[in-house]
Design a protein around this motif. Sequence first.
Motif: not given
Length: 100
Positions: A94-95, A98, A28
């Motif tokens: 990551v999900e 984010s 990210l």
Amino acid sequence: MRIQLLYFDDCPNWQVADTRLREALETLGRPVEVEKVLVTTPEQAEHWGFHGSPSVLIDGEDPFAQPGASVGLSCRLYRTPQGVGGSPTVDQLVEVLSRA
């Protein structure tokens, strides 16, 4: 953003979670320091809302916590696309990162 990795020493998965968390942050492009928090007593587990080791907190919230999950000094399991695992996958991290 504040990120904490809660764990206890006998957990075989906390270092995997730490590596995956750092990889997710790199993906990210977020150079955020991860604070490691060693949980050693039931009182600390209660204080942190510790659902087992390893646990990731993002701004004080556990994005993987299941409603009604117990708090205590235990190993934690995660549902992943590959089945049950001892740590969230990089993609799962990551999900949730984010969205933060």
